[in-house]
Design a protein around this motif. Structure first.
Motif, PDB file in Angstrom:
ATOM      1  N   PRO A 393      -3.597   1.577 -10.418  1.00 23.91           N
ATOM      2  CA  PRO A 393      -2.134   1.607 -10.226  1.00 23.91           C
ATOM      3  C   PRO A 393      -1.494   0.473 -11.009  1.00 23.91           C
ATOM      4  CG  PRO A 393      -3.175   0.597  -8.331  1.00 23.91           C
ATOM      5  CD  PRO A 393      -4.297   1.065  -9.222  1.00 23.91           C
ATOM      6  N   PRO A 394      -0.164   0.427 -11.074  1.00 23.83           N
ATOM      7  CA  PRO A 394       0.513  -0.673 -11.789  1.00 23.83           C
ATOM      8  C   PRO A 394       0.094  -2.035 -11.239  1.00 23.83           C
ATOM      9  CG  PRO A 394       2.053   1.080 -11.290  1.00 23.83           C
ATOM     10  CD  PRO A 394       0.789   1.424 -10.569  1.00 23.83           C
ATOM     11  N   THR A 395      -0.005  -2.988 -12.124  1.00 23.08           N
ATOM     12  CA  THR A 395      -0.429  -4.331 -11.733  1.00 23.08           C
ATOM     13  C   THR A 395       0.686  -5.355 -11.812  1.00 23.08           C
ATOM     14  OG1 THR A 395      -1.162  -4.741 -14.007  1.00 23.08           O
ATOM     15  CG2 THR A 395      -2.799  -3.895 -12.448  1.00 23.08           C
ATOM     16  N   ALA A 396       1.893  -4.926 -12.156  1.00 23.16           N
ATOM     17  CA  ALA A 396       3.032  -5.844 -12.204  1.00 23.16           C
ATOM     18  C   ALA A 396       4.260  -5.123 -11.675  1.00 23.16           C
ATOM     19  CB  ALA A 396       3.282  -6.354 -13.619  1.00 23.16           C
ATOM     20  N   GLN A 397       5.144  -5.866 -11.072  1.00 23.77           N
ATOM     21  CA  GLN A 397       6.354  -5.300 -10.491  1.00 23.77           C
ATOM     22  C   GLN A 397       7.489  -6.308 -10.690  1.00 23.77           C
ATOM     23  OE1 GLN A 397       6.646  -4.881  -6.133  1.00 23.77           O
ATOM     24  NE2 GLN A 397       7.158  -2.759  -6.453  1.00 23.77           N
ATOM     25  N   SER A 398       8.636  -5.809 -11.162  1.00 22.38           N
ATOM     26  CA  SER A 398       9.795  -6.686 -11.332  1.00 22.38           C
ATOM     27  C   SER A 398      10.952  -6.155 -10.504  1.00 22.38           C
ATOM     28  CB  SER A 398      10.224  -6.766 -12.811  1.00 22.38           C
ATOM     29  OG  SER A 398      10.749  -5.522 -13.232  1.00 22.38           O
TER      30      SER A 398
END
Length: 415
Positions: A393-398
């Motif tokens: 899954p995505p490993t960064a979130q802003s």
């Protein structure tokens, strides 16, 4: 029943509030109609001719007030209304985005700017000074762009001239005549102030023609959170450049060593080789295999896919046969499993799917010179997906965030 009545105002307030997890961008368009045809009395043609200052605006919460009719304006607004000075203007508690628009160099014209709002800062206040004038300006006070829980798509507001209540002049070019004590801000009409020398005194008119309009147009909405993949996640991780091998194949040219890509397989799943040369599996339902050659190492393999190295052709042939039979046995359902399909699904999730850690803390809010910035949080990949497993899954979130609007960059655009 009484506690239900107490909750009703809270429910109604929440329904009237726009989603705080969404940030909306609006365009403010100011159209001015200060012409001799519409306002012939004392119309200024020179020293200086009719024009408008730069626009000052701010999006904010209900706690912030830029100006308010019926109240005395603060000193920064007094200076802006009388001379166009903006050096004392600043944001305060409850502000989100401070914006400005270019000046209009004639009485009739157009200017625009964009600004941000969110569910906690859904109001906008904006003003522009009339040039020349004693202390007159046009503006909108705390207009709420969120109505019944939804953002307005477009709204146009007609405005009249406003008096800051700080100067007693009645004409556009009147000399400086301070009001002492200072009065309150009020709206100029065709009959008020009721002085025949007033430049906007048109007693035969029911109301003055609109001297300007402020239009607010919704451009787009942003989710507060945006999930994305890092660039590194797009890279391909080739385990071995041999097309016909899979994770259960034996790499014969490499000393009968299997591909070591399942490093997370539990030790209890590994086959064991004993001193007599026998190879067994931990599952009692699995049959065991015997190697008669005594040259086989008695060292326990580190994983199920890493077998001891054989030194003779007979050993290599025996290991190949053992590996094929062991691979076939592993594909069979265990008799002690009530649901073989569920068991295979659990094993696949454990061995093939990607695993990631929990989210880390949000980083401090960063911006590029405006009042709106972004914060970032990440998580690491514990184990990458194996062939046939679920991708990571995505490993960064802003997420969008409001920063301190007290910087001076926007002031430079207002002068």
């Amino acid at each position: 029943m009484w506690y239900l009545l107490l909750l009703l105002p809270l429910v109604a307030a929440s329904e009237d509030t726009c989603n705080p997890d969404k940030m909306t961008v609006y365009r403010m368009v100011l159209h001015t109609y200060w012409t001799r045809d519409k306002f012939p009395k004392h119309y200024p043609d020179w020293r200086p001719p009719a024009q408008w200052s730069r626009v000052y605006g701010v999006s904010h919460s209900r706690q912030y007030v830029l100006f308010r009719l019926g109240r005395r304006v603060p000193v920064p607004i007094k200076q802006f209304a009388e001379s166009g000075r903006t050096d004392a203007l600043s944001s305060g508690p409850g502000t989100m985005d401070v914006f400005g628009a270019p000046a209009i160099t004639q009485g009739a014209g157009r200017t625009e700017a964009e600004f941000f709002v969110d569910g906690n800062h859904s109001r906008v206040s904006v003003m522009a000074r009339m040039v020349p004038s004693p202390d007159w300006f046009i503006g909108v006070d705390s207009f709420d762009l969120c109505v019944d829980g939804n953002w307005l798509d477009s709204i146009t507001i007609e405005v009249d001239p406003l008096d800051a209540g700080t100067d007693n002049g009645f004409t556009f070019t009147a000399p400086n005549w301070p009001t002492a004590p200072q009065g309150v801000a009020y709206r100029i009409t065709s009959k008020y102030p009721s002085h025949p020398a007033g430049s906007f005194f048109y007693p035969h008119l029911r109301r003055l023609p609109p001297i300007a309009t402020f239009q607010f147009i919704k451009l787009r909405e942003y989710e507060l959170s945006e999930v994305f993949h890092r660039d590194s996640d797009e890279r391909k991780y080739d385990v071995l450049n041999l097309d016909k091998l899979n994770h259960n194949s034996i790499d014969m040219p490499d000393g009968n060593r299997a591909l070591n890509i399942a490093e997370e397989v539990e030790r209890e799943e590994a086959p064991r080789i004993y001193a007599d040369g026998s190879l067994t599996t931990p599952d009692s339902a699995y049959s065991y295999y015997t190697l008669t050659n005594n040259t086989v190492s008695t060292e326990e393999p580190r994983s199920a896919n890493e077998l001891p190295t054989a030194t003779t052709a007979a050993d290599r042939s025996a290991l190949r046969s053992m590996a094929r039979r062991y691979r076939a046995r592993r594909r069979r359902p265990r008799p002690d499993s009530a649901d073989p399909a569920q068991r295979r699904k659990r094993k696949r999730a454990r061995l093939l799917d990607c695993r990631v850690s929990e989210w880390g803390e949000w980083s401090p809010c960063k911006n590029d010179g405006s009042c709106v910035g972004s914060a970032l949080r990440t998580r690491r990949i514990i184990r990458r997906a194996r062939p046939g497993g679920s991708a990571c899954p995505p490993t960064a979130q802003s997420r969008w965030c409001a920063t301190d609007c007290s910087h001076d960059d926007w002031r430079n655009n207002l002068t």
